[in-house]
Design a protein around this motif. Structure first.
Motif, PDB file in Angstrom:
ATOM      1  N   ASN A   1       0.664  -1.101   0.281  1.00 42.00           N
ATOM      2  CA  ASN A   1       0.124  -0.056  -0.019  1.00 42.00           C
ATOM      3  C   ASN A   1       0.989   1.076  -0.312  1.00 42.00           C
ATOM      4  O   ASN A   1       2.230   0.999   0.355  1.00 42.00           O
ATOM      5  N   LEU A   2       0.380   2.863  -0.193  1.00 41.44           N
ATOM      6  CA  LEU A   2       0.801   4.034  -0.766  1.00 41.44           C
ATOM      7  C   LEU A   2       2.184   4.294   0.574  1.00 41.44           C
ATOM      8  O   LEU A   2       2.873   4.484   0.779  1.00 41.44           O
ATOM      9  N   SER A   3       0.609   3.598   1.630  1.00 39.71           N
ATOM     10  CA  SER A   3       1.505   4.144   3.317  1.00 39.71           C
ATOM     11  C   SER A   3       2.306   4.290   3.225  1.00 39.71           C
ATOM     12  O   SER A   3       3.097   4.730   4.685  1.00 39.71           O
ATOM     13  N   SER A   4       2.794   2.388   3.390  1.00 36.64           N
ATOM     14  CA  SER A   4       3.680   1.795   3.798  1.00 36.64           C
ATOM     15  C   SER A   4       5.308   2.180   2.547  1.00 36.64           C
ATOM     16  O   SER A   4       6.156   2.141   3.309  1.00 36.64           O
ATOM     17  N   ALA A   5       5.126   2.230   2.084  1.00 37.59           N
ATOM     18  CA  ALA A   5       5.547   2.469   0.006  1.00 37.59           C
ATOM     19  C   ALA A   5       7.128   3.980   0.559  1.00 37.59           C
ATOM     20  O   ALA A   5       8.032   4.129   0.296  1.00 37.59           O
ATOM     21  N   PHE A   6       5.551   5.329   0.914  1.00 35.62           N
ATOM     22  CA  PHE A   6       6.315   6.623   2.077  1.00 35.62           C
ATOM     23  C   PHE A   6       6.508   6.059   3.306  1.00 35.62           C
ATOM     24  O   PHE A   6       6.957   7.791   3.537  1.00 35.62           O
ATOM     25  N   ALA A   7       7.342   5.191   4.047  1.00 36.00           N
ATOM     26  CA  ALA A   7       7.041   5.450   5.478  1.00 36.00           C
ATOM     27  C   ALA A   7       8.964   5.927   5.256  1.00 36.00           C
ATOM     28  O   ALA A   7       9.729   5.620   4.439  1.00 36.00           O
ATOM     29  N   GLY A   8       8.774   6.946   6.287  1.00 37.40           N
ATOM     30  CA  GLY A   8      10.280   7.127   6.740  1.00 37.40           C
ATOM     31  C   GLY A   8      10.178   8.352   5.874  1.00 37.40           C
ATOM     32  O   GLY A   8      10.902   9.021   5.408  1.00 37.40           O
ATOM     33  N   THR A   9       9.059   8.947   5.137  1.00 38.40           N
ATOM     34  CA  THR A   9       9.393  10.296   4.242  1.00 38.40           C
ATOM     35  C   THR A   9       8.455  10.632   4.971  1.00 38.40           C
ATOM     36  O   THR A   9       7.080  10.879   5.241  1.00 38.40           O
ATOM     37  N   ALA A  10       8.528  12.268   4.534  1.00 42.97           N
ATOM     38  CA  ALA A  10       8.022  13.233   4.812  1.00 42.97           C
ATOM     39  C   ALA A  10       7.299  14.115   3.396  1.00 42.97           C
ATOM     40  O   ALA A  10       7.629  14.407   3.338  1.00 42.97           O
ATOM     41  N   ARG A  11       5.586  14.864   3.966  1.00 38.06           N
ATOM     42  CA  ARG A  11       5.047  15.749   2.729  1.00 38.06           C
ATOM     43  C   ARG A  11       6.375  17.093   2.905  1.00 38.06           C
ATOM     44  O   ARG A  11       6.948  17.518   3.441  1.00 38.06           O
ATOM     45  N   PRO A  12       6.216  17.517   1.833  1.00 36.95           N
ATOM     46  CA  PRO A  12       6.984  18.932   1.270  1.00 36.95           C
ATOM     47  C   PRO A  12       6.300  20.375   2.368  1.00 36.95           C
ATOM     48  O   PRO A  12       5.571  20.161   2.809  1.00 36.95           O
ATOM     49  N   PRO A  13       7.219  21.181   2.937  1.00 36.38           N
ATOM     50  CA  PRO A  13       7.090  21.888   4.032  1.00 36.38           C
ATOM     51  C   PRO A  13       5.732  22.983   3.784  1.00 36.38           C
ATOM     52  O   PRO A  13       5.043  23.231   4.308  1.00 36.38           O
ATOM     53  N   TYR A  14       6.090  23.240   2.053  1.00 33.40           N
ATOM     54  CA  TYR A  14       3.916  23.647   1.904  1.00 33.40           C
ATOM     55  C   TYR A  14       2.751  23.024   1.665  1.00 33.40           C
ATOM     56  O   TYR A  14       1.703  23.463   1.529  1.00 33.40           O
ATOM     57  N   TRP A  15       3.031  22.014   1.639  1.00 32.91           N
ATOM     58  CA  TRP A  15       1.608  20.542   1.244  1.00 32.91           C
ATOM     59  C   TRP A  15       1.211  20.694   2.702  1.00 32.91           C
ATOM     60  O   TRP A  15       1.442  20.862   4.068  1.00 32.91           O
ATOM     61  N   GLN A  16      -0.024  21.218   2.612  1.00 29.03           N
ATOM     62  CA  GLN A  16      -1.340  20.750   3.722  1.00 29.03           C
ATOM     63  C   GLN A  16      -1.229  19.022   3.679  1.00 29.03           C
ATOM     64  O   GLN A  16      -1.701  18.450   4.751  1.00 29.03           O
ATOM     65  N   LYS A  17      -1.202  17.861   3.176  1.00 28.48           N
ATOM     66  CA  LYS A  17      -1.140  16.425   3.155  1.00 28.48           C
ATOM     67  C   LYS A  17      -0.198  15.645   3.099  1.00 28.48           C
ATOM     68  O   LYS A  17       0.920  16.708   1.484  1.00 28.48           O
ATOM     69  N   PRO A  18      -0.257  14.425   3.367  1.00 30.28           N
ATOM     70  CA  PRO A  18       1.514  13.702   2.412  1.00 30.28           C
ATOM     71  C   PRO A  18       0.815  13.147   0.815  1.00 30.28           C
ATOM     72  O   PRO A  18      -0.332  13.111   0.016  1.00 30.28           O
ATOM     73  N   VAL A  19       1.662  12.898   0.413  1.00 32.76           N
ATOM     74  CA  VAL A  19       1.821  12.435  -1.220  1.00 32.76           C
ATOM     75  C   VAL A  19       0.525  11.192  -1.360  1.00 32.76           C
ATOM     76  O   VAL A  19      -0.001  11.510  -3.001  1.00 32.76           O
ATOM     77  N   TYR A  20       1.064  10.336  -0.570  1.00 34.79           N
ATOM     78  CA  TYR A  20      -0.313   8.984  -0.452  1.00 34.79           C
ATOM     79  C   TYR A  20      -1.583   9.479  -0.233  1.00 34.79           C
ATOM     80  O   TYR A  20      -2.640   8.245  -0.680  1.00 34.79           O
ATOM     81  N   LEU A  21      -2.058  10.563   0.081  1.00 37.37           N
ATOM     82  CA  LEU A  21      -3.343  11.501   0.100  1.00 37.37           C
ATOM     83  C   LEU A  21      -3.912  12.670  -0.190  1.00 37.37           C
ATOM     84  O   LEU A  21      -4.389  13.258   0.435  1.00 37.37           O
ATOM     85  N   LEU A  22      -3.232  12.626  -1.544  1.00 36.61           N
ATOM     86  CA  LEU A  22      -3.684  13.430  -2.284  1.00 36.61           C
ATOM     87  C   LEU A  22      -5.209  13.545  -2.632  1.00 36.61           C
ATOM     88  O   LEU A  22      -6.234  14.928  -2.833  1.00 36.61           O
ATOM     89  N   ASP A  23      -5.687  12.393  -2.946  1.00 33.78           N
ATOM     90  CA  ASP A  23      -7.141  12.517  -3.287  1.00 33.78           C
ATOM     91  C   ASP A  23      -8.030  10.942  -2.448  1.00 33.78           C
ATOM     92  O   ASP A  23      -7.086   9.805  -2.705  1.00 33.78           O
ATOM     93  N   GLU A  24      -8.445  11.730  -1.735  1.00 32.22           N
ATOM     94  CA  GLU A  24      -9.409  10.909  -0.802  1.00 32.22           C
ATOM     95  C   GLU A  24     -10.390   9.886  -1.522  1.00 32.22           C
ATOM     96  O   GLU A  24     -10.441   9.083  -0.891  1.00 32.22           O
ATOM     97  N   GLU A  25     -10.528  10.532  -2.420  1.00 40.06           N
ATOM     98  CA  GLU A  25     -12.113   9.555  -3.116  1.00 40.06           C
ATOM     99  C   GLU A  25     -11.305   8.665  -4.132  1.00 40.06           C
ATOM    100  O   GLU A  25     -12.327   7.713  -4.157  1.00 40.06           O
TER     101      GLU A  25
END
Length: 350
Positions: free
Chosen positions: A212-236
């Motif tokens: 899954n994407l959350s585990s794929a991006f484990a150990g990383t963080a969103r860029p400073p100006y982002w409000q969401k992590p990259v794996y939650l850009l589209d919740e639908e």
């Protein structure tokens, strides 16, 4: 006189000749076609080129003028939100604004929604190279060795995903369109996917491999100006997340000019909107997140159709018309010079 044999190498053997073979190809003796430039061929070339360019240019200009388009600047209409966003400490506070407008005529066919930015220079060299293509392909790379600096890692060493200035400054306003029909308000269905180039979606961008994407991006963080992590850009839509998010892919294709537009949504042609957008009153509801005041920028939202030649940009058609006009005028000038010289030649012969 020196003995010629002194120039020979030891053993008396001469160097092989470096002259090309005595063949028609290597001696450049092949038969060639040399056009005879007569006044008839020169004039016909200019006039035919001019006629072709003029006809193509007129078709392109007429095609571009047939595009239905409405452009709305919401920079000043959302001034309260703009002031809020200028303070970076308010990044987690939501701010919404509405912009009303009226369509006097139906917009038939496929309707595309764009966001436009003015005075935003994506063509700056440091900005253009501030990305990691290897990271965007889902590879496990050391972004410290990339051109993403200073948007590579946080102070605690956590890497940013995605890294770089382009990704950090992604356009993150949310724009919804509503149709005001009598006393009811109908949300216009908009398509979030299918807006990026096929080569970008299937070749240049890949998500890291994991269950899954959350585990794929484990150990990383969103860029400073982002409000969401990259794996939650589209919740639908789970498939529209990570580096394969259409809005993100469209933004990562930088523009060559300071004023540009990017495709944001497409109107889904169902129910009231099966033929396009009917005439009437509409409202844009905007979640304002992207600040533009500091660089004296402007923001627009555009509704437009497309034709066989593209959008409403008439530049290519005008270029063809100018080229055709120049070729035709050059033909007339050459013809006038030729007639004048021929008259002088006839006069002196008499």
């Amino acid at each position: 006189m020196k003995n010629r044999t002194s120039f020979l190498p030891q053993g008396g053997e001469a160097h092989p000749s470096r002259c090309p073979d005595n063949s028609a190809f290597k001696q450049q003796k092949l038969p060639a076609w040399k056009p005879q430039m007569t006044i008839a061929t020169v004039l016909s070339s200019f006039f035919l080129t001019g006629a072709f360019c003029l006809s193509v240019g007129v078709c392109l200009v007429l095609s571009a003028n047939s595009v239905r388009e409405i452009q709305i600047d919401y920079s000043d209409k959302c001034s309260d939100c703009s002031k809020l966003r200028e303070n970076s400490s308010n990044w987690n506070k939501e701010c919404h604004c509405s912009v009303n407008f009226t369509l006097k005529e139906n917009i038939l066919g496929d309707v595309f929604m764009y966001y436009g930015l003015q005075n935003f220079y994506q063509n700056h060299r440091r900005y253009v190279i501030s990305r990691s293509d290897a990271q965007l392909l889902g590879r496990n790379v050391n972004i410290q060795k990339s051109y993403c600096a200073p948007f590579t890692t946080y102070r605690n060493g956590t890497p940013m995903a995605p890294c770089g200035a382009i990704a950090n400054s992604v356009f993150n306003d949310t724009i919804d369109l509503f149709y005001n029909l009598n006393s009811s308000v109908i949300q216009v269905p908009l398509l979030k996917t299918g807006n990026s180039w096929w080569t970008d979606k299937n070749v240049k961008f890949r998500n890291p491999k994991s269950y899954n994407l959350s585990s794929a991006f484990a150990g990383t963080a969103r860029p400073p100006y982002w409000q969401k992590p990259v794996y939650l850009l589209d919740e639908e839509n789970e498939r529209n997340n990570g580096y394969l998010n259409d809005d993100f892919i469209v933004w990562m294709r930088v523009s060559a000019f300071a004023t540009f537009r990017n495709l944001y949504r497409r109107v889904k042609r169902i129910r009231w909107f099966s033929d396009g957008l009917p005439a009437g009153n509409y409202t844009f509801r905007i979640s304002y997140n992207f600040p533009v005041t500091k660089f004296k920028g402007r923001k627009h939202v555009i509704l437009s159709t497309v034709v066989w030649s593209g959008g409403s940009n008439p530049f290519l058609g005008i270029a063809y018309v100018v080229s055709g006009t120049a070729a035709t005028l050059t033909g007339f000038v050459i013809a006038a010079i030729h007639l004048k010289l021929r008259k002088k030649k006839t006069y002196f012969q008499k």
